[in-house]
Design a protein around this motif. Structure first.
Motif, PDB file in Angstrom:
ATOM      1  N   LEU A 277       0.831  -1.203   0.000  1.00  0.00           N
ATOM      2  CA  LEU A 277       0.000   0.000   0.000  1.00  0.00           C
ATOM      3  C   LEU A 277       0.865   1.251   0.000  1.00  0.00           C
ATOM      4  O   LEU A 277       0.593   2.212  -0.742  1.00  0.00           O
ATOM      5  CB  LEU A 277      -0.908  -0.011   1.225  1.00  0.00           C
ATOM      6  CG  LEU A 277      -1.729   1.253   1.476  1.00  0.00           C
ATOM      7  CD1 LEU A 277      -2.644   1.551   0.302  1.00  0.00           C
ATOM      8  CD2 LEU A 277      -2.530   1.123   2.763  1.00  0.00           C
ATOM      9  N   THR A 278       1.912   1.260   0.800  1.00  0.00           N
ATOM     10  CA  THR A 278       2.773   2.429   0.892  1.00  0.00           C
ATOM     11  C   THR A 278       3.475   2.708  -0.434  1.00  0.00           C
ATOM     12  O   THR A 278       3.562   3.864  -0.876  1.00  0.00           O
ATOM     13  CB  THR A 278       3.813   2.247   2.011  1.00  0.00           C
ATOM     14  OG1 THR A 278       3.129   1.967   3.236  1.00  0.00           O
ATOM     15  CG2 THR A 278       4.660   3.497   2.193  1.00  0.00           C
ATOM     16  N   LEU A 279       3.968   1.673  -1.087  1.00  0.00           N
ATOM     17  CA  LEU A 279       4.646   1.848  -2.367  1.00  0.00           C
ATOM     18  C   LEU A 279       3.687   2.369  -3.436  1.00  0.00           C
ATOM     19  O   LEU A 279       4.027   3.268  -4.213  1.00  0.00           O
ATOM     20  CB  LEU A 279       5.260   0.525  -2.813  1.00  0.00           C
ATOM     21  CG  LEU A 279       6.371  -0.039  -1.916  1.00  0.00           C
ATOM     22  CD1 LEU A 279       6.766  -1.436  -2.383  1.00  0.00           C
ATOM     23  CD2 LEU A 279       7.585   0.886  -1.903  1.00  0.00           C
ATOM     24  N   LEU A 280       2.495   1.810  -3.485  1.00  0.00           N
ATOM     25  CA  LEU A 280       1.503   2.257  -4.454  1.00  0.00           C
ATOM     26  C   LEU A 280       1.062   3.692  -4.166  1.00  0.00           C
ATOM     27  O   LEU A 280       0.921   4.515  -5.083  1.00  0.00           O
ATOM     28  CB  LEU A 280       0.287   1.324  -4.429  1.00  0.00           C
ATOM     29  CG  LEU A 280       0.525  -0.090  -4.974  1.00  0.00           C
ATOM     30  CD1 LEU A 280      -0.604  -1.025  -4.544  1.00  0.00           C
ATOM     31  CD2 LEU A 280       0.649  -0.061  -6.491  1.00  0.00           C
ATOM     32  N   ALA A 281       0.849   4.003  -2.889  1.00  0.00           N
ATOM     33  CA  ALA A 281       0.422   5.351  -2.515  1.00  0.00           C
ATOM     34  C   ALA A 281       1.514   6.371  -2.787  1.00  0.00           C
ATOM     35  O   ALA A 281       1.224   7.519  -3.171  1.00  0.00           O
ATOM     36  CB  ALA A 281       0.030   5.382  -1.039  1.00  0.00           C
ATOM     37  N   GLN A 282       2.771   5.977  -2.600  1.00  0.00           N
ATOM     38  CA  GLN A 282       3.873   6.898  -2.875  1.00  0.00           C
ATOM     39  C   GLN A 282       3.849   7.348  -4.328  1.00  0.00           C
ATOM     40  O   GLN A 282       3.966   8.539  -4.637  1.00  0.00           O
ATOM     41  CB  GLN A 282       5.197   6.233  -2.553  1.00  0.00           C
ATOM     42  CG  GLN A 282       6.415   7.125  -2.842  1.00  0.00           C
ATOM     43  CD  GLN A 282       7.720   6.365  -2.741  1.00  0.00           C
ATOM     44  OE1 GLN A 282       7.772   5.154  -3.001  1.00  0.00           O
ATOM     45  NE2 GLN A 282       8.788   7.056  -2.352  1.00  0.00           N
ATOM     46  N   ASP A 283       3.694   6.401  -5.242  1.00  0.00           N
ATOM     47  CA  ASP A 283       3.641   6.749  -6.666  1.00  0.00           C
ATOM     48  C   ASP A 283       2.413   7.602  -6.973  1.00  0.00           C
ATOM     49  O   ASP A 283       2.491   8.576  -7.729  1.00  0.00           O
ATOM     50  CB  ASP A 283       3.628   5.485  -7.520  1.00  0.00           C
ATOM     51  CG  ASP A 283       4.956   4.742  -7.492  1.00  0.00           C
ATOM     52  OD1 ASP A 283       5.980   5.375  -7.158  1.00  0.00           O
ATOM     53  OD2 ASP A 283       4.972   3.545  -7.812  1.00  0.00           O
TER      54      ASP A 283
END
Length: 203
Positions: free
Chosen positions: A57-63
């Protein structure tokens, strides 16, 4: 505190786990769009446990946030129920900071109950997250519940004899007086989130 909930993920949109493909930026953007509206430059927080789901979730939200020139703040709750928990929380924070994601560790400093520890920890976790979001002026908190969590929740509630409201499962959006709790991963199974983390180069 007034709570309102909205389920935004119809069962027909649950993605099949076969193939275990990473979640694409387009899929995540579509999931986020169903949870809007957001500011022109979104300022979001994400609750990170250090597990596969919250890291994905964090990686997707970062992008997603970067494409919109916003800011993502990672929040890691250290329940301090195990001697190694603080070290683990710090390791997660370092991992995220190395990827350019601001991360803060929130320790649960209160005395721990002898009974009902899980429920107390859950309550403390949400209070710590809510308080930090309020202090930072953040109105959206992302949570990492996913499709397998949703299915397990419905089955458990069915076994407990829950009524139609309970069988609706986990809400994708819960609005409180000062914070929106968002679960954009409810349509994605655990295997796809694992594939997302692996595709990022993380073990």
């Amino acid at each position: 505190m007034q709570l309102t909930a909205r389920s935004t993920v119809p069962s027909s949109r649950i993605v099949a786990a076969a193939g275990a493909l990473p979640v694409t930026a387009e899929e995540f953007a579509a999931a986020m769009a169903r949870l809007g509206p957001f500011e022109a430059r979104p300022y979001l927080a994400v609750a990170v446990s250090g597990g596969r789901d919250s890291i994905a979730l964090t990686l997707l939200a970062q992008d997603w946030v970067r494409q919109r020139h916003g800011v993502l703040q990672a929040l890691i709750v250290d329940h301090r129920l195990r001697t190694e928990s603080s070290e683990e929380a710090d390791q997660v924070a370092l991992l995220l900071r190395a990827r350019g994601i601001p991360a803060q560790v929130l320790p649960w400093m209160s005395s721990k109950p002898k009974q009902g520890v899980s429920e107390a920890a859950r309550h403390a976790r949400y209070e710590l997250l809510r308080e930090r979001c309020r202090a930072l002026g953040i109105g959206h908190l992302l949570l990492g519940h996913q499709a397998d969590d949703q299915a397990e929740t419905v089955l458990l509630r069915l076994a407990d004899g829950s009524g139609p409201e309970g069988l609706a499962g986990i809400a994708a959006l819960v609005e409180t007086q000062d914070l929106r709790l968002l679960r954009p991963l409810l349509e994605f199974p655990r295997k796809r989130l694992a594939a997302t983390v692996q595709a990022s180069g993380l073990d």
